[in-house]
Write an enzyme that holds these catalytic residues in place. Sequence first.
Site, PDB file in Angstrom:
ATOM      1  N   ASP A 107      36.545 -73.246   0.709  1.00  0.00           N
ATOM      2  CA  ASP A 107      35.080 -73.228   0.687  1.00  0.00           C
ATOM      3  C   ASP A 107      34.607 -71.847   1.158  1.00  0.00           C
ATOM      4  OD1 ASP A 107      32.494 -75.023   0.529  1.00  0.00           O
ATOM      5  OD2 ASP A 107      32.423 -74.144   2.530  1.00  0.00           O
ATOM      6  N   HIS A 305      35.931 -81.837  -3.476  1.00  0.00           N
ATOM      7  CA  HIS A 305      35.807 -80.535  -2.819  1.00  0.00           C
ATOM      8  C   HIS A 305      36.781 -80.326  -1.665  1.00  0.00           C
ATOM      9  CE1 HIS A 305      33.759 -76.839  -1.756  1.00  0.00           C
ATOM     10  NE2 HIS A 305      33.616 -77.260  -0.503  1.00  0.00           N
TER      11      HIS A 305
END
Length: 343
Positions: A107, A305
């Site tokens: 991320d 994610h």
Amino acid sequence: MSQPDPSRPAVHHLVPTPAGRTHVVEQGSGPLVLLVHGFPEFWYSWRHQLPALAAAGFRAAAIDVRGYGRSSKPAGIEAYRMLDLVADSAAVVAALGERTAVIVGHDWGANIAANAALLRPDVFTALGMLSVPYAPRGGPRPTEAFARIGGDEEFYVRYFQEPGRAEAEIEPDVRAWLAGFYAGLSADTMSPPDAPSLYFVPPGGRLSDRFPQGRAPGWLTEADLETYAGEFERTGLTGALNRYRAIDRDWADLAAWDGDPIRQPSLFIGGAVDASTAWMADAIAAFPDTLPGLVSSHLLDDCGHWVQQERAADVNRLLLDWLRALPLPAPGCPAPGWLGPAA
């Protein structure tokens, strides 16, 4: 290479960096692999990778990025520029007594890792990115670009820009907000594709209005959620959110590297149903030009994610296959001292 002891527990300590101090959790001995988390996490997001890397003969070191966990939390948005985060990463390597390291990020940590490899190739000899691919600096000022998307609704990065606004939503019930955010970006609990996107805030609304309710992703145990919530209840979210608020400063700071590729051996792992990989499909397609040293790129089916937590075994296997093929130096060389970011 010294023989690793997989039974040896992870060690927590603080090291001096430009941030003030950086909290490092390390396990194992061997070539150094620096692990950099994203939002809203801290070193704990690498809990499955630390012992696996240690058992395979690597010195795995997961940090709390400045603004998070037990690391320093400088005041002001200026303190969260990418140049400062790269400087922290290089300083950790030196503080651990090494000259070089492999850097792996997830991320926002993937952005930090990529820029660390770009700006300090003398320190970071290989680059691993999870969820967010490398996209060279370029285009319009980021906040101007984000203001143009979403129509009447507000893209979440733009929503995060105003100091105090997102904090007012999150901090009254950090646990519930985190639970919803983690669920909303996990493959097994995210809303169906035809549902309104949780990445956009309707007029007068909140980001959490579109979080899935009452569903916990399979990777997130109650103990995991309590660990995350307890840390952010203690620290607040301002330091974490200031990373988003520094993006225009990054755009100015990194102008000298506009369009530059990263040439070190690299790896990308993303989730096939993660919005990040869908939005940045063009960046992935451009890897032959932007990452000429790319070794492999993987999109994991039925994965969202939080790749290293959703699919820990798969990520560990891919990381280790990549690491074992790298020409890594012997560990333990005295570090020359941190010299600051290249400019």
